[in-house]
Design an enzyme around this catalytic site. Structure first.
Site, PDB file in Angstrom:
ATOM      1  N   ASN A 175      50.391  43.636  49.124  1.00 23.97           N
ATOM      2  CA  ASN A 175      51.234  43.727  47.942  1.00 23.97           C
ATOM      3  C   ASN A 175      50.648  44.707  46.925  1.00 23.97           C
ATOM      4  OD1 ASN A 175      52.977  43.385  45.837  1.00 23.97           O
ATOM      5  ND2 ASN A 175      52.776  41.174  45.688  1.00 23.97           N
ATOM      6  N   ASP A 176      49.612  44.293  46.218  1.00 22.67           N
ATOM      7  CA  ASP A 176      49.059  45.123  45.148  1.00 22.67           C
ATOM      8  C   ASP A 176      48.679  46.530  45.618  1.00 22.67           C
ATOM      9  OD1 ASP A 176      49.334  43.098  43.301  1.00 22.67           O
ATOM     10  OD2 ASP A 176      47.328  42.297  43.655  1.00 22.67           O
TER      11      ASP A 176
END
Lengths: 129, 463
Positions: B390-391
């Site tokens: 994600n990040d």
């Protein structure tokens, strides 16, 4: 003339004795204190040079193999077993010996565990078939 | 130490250097591991043949018991649990260093460093420092192990005055070492051990679960310095060289991990990241709607693509989706597409963890690429398939200066023609930041368990 030569001989004999004494003093001084402090400087030299070797060798490791790198370094840091074996060595049952034996056991877990798990990881890396 | 012994130890040192050198490429890596084993065998045999070592039977028993335990654990461990295993192993090196130092203190003549109560100052200082580093490594690694294994909460534990307490303890240890060097009292020795145990715990509790790659690397480094410290006590170059190799290796890995997160080492050590802040910003309502797709759509579109890059993250490993993912990749390759994998430096829970997980699922290593190698290629790629990451894909890291992850190197998946994002729900990632990527026109969200989504796509591809 002969008197002078005898005196000279005596003098040289005394000089010889003095120098012997001096060298023995110097030797014992090295044995008691100087010998170890010499190793500290020598050891620091080795440490600093080994850090440079480590720096260049580790940067050449491919990032894909950083986990195996941790496995190997984990295994070889157990070289501390050298100290453990010396500690466990004496025949007499002392507290010191039992500390040594415990350290031998702990280091052995790490040596076998580290090399085996690294080998397992590395055997998985395969090329496109 | 005789000359023969010194030469044997030198050979061991060289073999250890070669064992690390072998890891520069997968084809030479196994030979490298073999060099390491030979080096260790030479070191052990040389030491056992020392005239001072006589209790062969007891040593053999301790060695065999330890070796069996280590081998059994190493054979059985799952590759997802690798970080915990490494942390646990580090703790053993730390404890072994404490034991060796204690042994040297109670019987200095076995190490040629004087007699009880009459140990030279230099040896005392080295012994005390080796003990302190070993003890910090021991408890620190145990806490790290507990956090990774889930025995201890992965949330950072922060309290007021934490750093002051650590500072006071650190100064206390220095004072104790000074006291110990002056009167050689065993009580001070054990007080150094106790204070170091405590500081080891306090150093690691404030650090969040996802910062563990840095911490595991740091403890790896400490275990090396502990070995080097003992090397000074024993006047043994092999221990100093090996300790320096391990110490610098761990330090470099911590640096690489910090750089992968754009955080300073000090910032990680001060801790508290990923706890409350994540909860507060994660709760912010976002009115925008992300486009949602299903597995059948994804299968159809990928079947008609030429180039596909898969971006796996730790979420994929948690869902045990790596085998299903590789199967999906195989089907796409069979359909004529080029399939590659892109790995972010901090994917996984320890350096290089994701590479091992993919290798275990039989993904060939020459299809797996690092961030620097593949990042430019996203703009020429038809499909980017993000699964469990994600990040590390959030474009806000490049544009939004207010973002918590601003400046972190990211994989430019948004440049691909089409992005599929496999995710369980809309929750934010570890850093607590909403991912801009979800709302891009070329992004399609595939909600569900990573393994289930892969299996559904496989069904779609087979039809």
């Amino acid at each position: 003339m002969s008197e002078i030569s005898i005196q000279l001989e005596n003098l040289s004999f005394k000089a010889q004795q003095l120098s012997d004494q001096a060298s023995q003093l110097a030797l014992s001084a090295v044995e008691t204190t100087g010998g170890h402090s010499d190793f500290i400087i020598f050891g620091i030299t080795v440490l600093v040079l080994a850090c440079f070797v480590g720096y260049y060798v580790v940067w050449s490791v491919t990032p894909a193999l950083h986990s195996p790198l941790m496995g190997v370094t984990n295994a070889i840091s157990s070289v501390i077993i050298v100290g453990a074996l010396l500690a466990a060595g004496p025949i007499d049952a002392t507290i010191s010996k039992y500390f040594g034996l415990a350290a031998v056991g702990l280091a052995a877990v790490n040596i076998f565990g580290g090399f085996v798990v690294t080998n397992r990881m590395l055997s998985m890396f395969k090329k496109k078939s | 130490m005789s000359n023969l012994t010194s030469v044997a130890y030198l050979i061991s040192s060289v073999l250890f250097i070669l064992s690390l050198r072998g890891l520069s490429h997968p084809t030479t890596a196994r030979r490298g591991n073999f060099y390491g084993i030979v080096g260790m065998a030479i070191a052990i045999i040389t030491t056992v043949s020392n005239p001072g070592v006589l209790s062969y039977k007891e040593i053999a028993i301790a060695f065999i018991i330890g070796g069996l335990i280590g081998s059994v654990i190493a054979v059985r461990i799952q590759m997802t649990a690798l970080p915990q295993l490494v942390a646990a192993f580090h703790s053993l090196v730390g404890l072994a260093a404490v034991f060796v130092a204690a042994s040297a203190f109670y019987n200095p003549s076995a190490f040629n460093i004087g007699t009880v109560g009459n140990i030279p100052l230099g040896s005392l200082v080295e012994m005390a420092i080796g003990t302190a580093i070993g003890a910090v490594t021991f408890t620190g690694s145990i806490i790290a192990f507990g956090k990774l294994q889930g025995f201890v909460s992965g949330n950072p534990l922060v309290f007021k005055g934490q750093h002051l307490l650590n500072l006071a303890l650190g100064l206390g240890i220095i004072a104790l070492i000074a006291k110990f060097c002056i009167d050689q009292n065993p009580e001070y020795f054990w007080m150094i051990v106790a204070a170091s145990f405590l500081i080891g715990v306090l150093l690691i509790v404030p650090i969040g679960g996802a910062d563990m790659p840095v911490i595991v690397s740091m403890l790896n480094s400490y275990s090396g310095w502990a070995a080097a410290g003992i090397g000074f006590t024993l006047s043994n170059n092999l221990l100093i060289i090996t300790g320096a190799l391990v110490g610098s290796s761990g330090a470099i890995l911590s640096y690489i991990m910090c750089k992968g997160m754009n955080r300073s080492f000090l910032n990680v050590l001060l801790g508290g990241f990923g706890g409350e802040q994540a909860a507060s910003t994660g709760g912010v309502k976002d009115d925008r709607v992300a486009k949602q797709g299903n597995a059948a759509d994804a299968a159809f579109m990928m079947k008609n693509s030429q180039t596909i890059i898969i971006v796996p993250g730790y979420g994929m490993a948690v869902a045990q989706a790596q085998h299903a993912l590789r199967e999906m990749g195989d089907l796409l390759k069979a359909a004529g597409a080029q399939v590659r994998y892109a790995i972010h430096p901090v994917a996984g829970r320890m350096p290089g963890h994701m590479n091992v997980l993919l290798a275990e699922a039989n993904v060939p290593y020459d299809e797996v690429f690092e961030l620097d190698e593949i990042n430019r290629d996203f703009s020429e790629t038809d499909v980017a398939f993000v699964i469990g990451a994600n990040d590390v894909t959030n474009p806000a890291a490049k544009t939004d200066k207010t973002s918590a992850i601003y400046g972190m190197p990211i994989l430019d998946v948004e440049n691909a023609g089409q992005v599929f994002f496999v995710k369980r729900g809309m929750a934010s990632g570890y850093a607590g930041v909403q991912n801009e990527l979800f709302f891009r026109d070329n992004t399609l969200m595939l909600f569900g368990d990573a393994k289930k989504v892969c299996e559904d796509i496989i069904k779609g591809l087979e039809n």
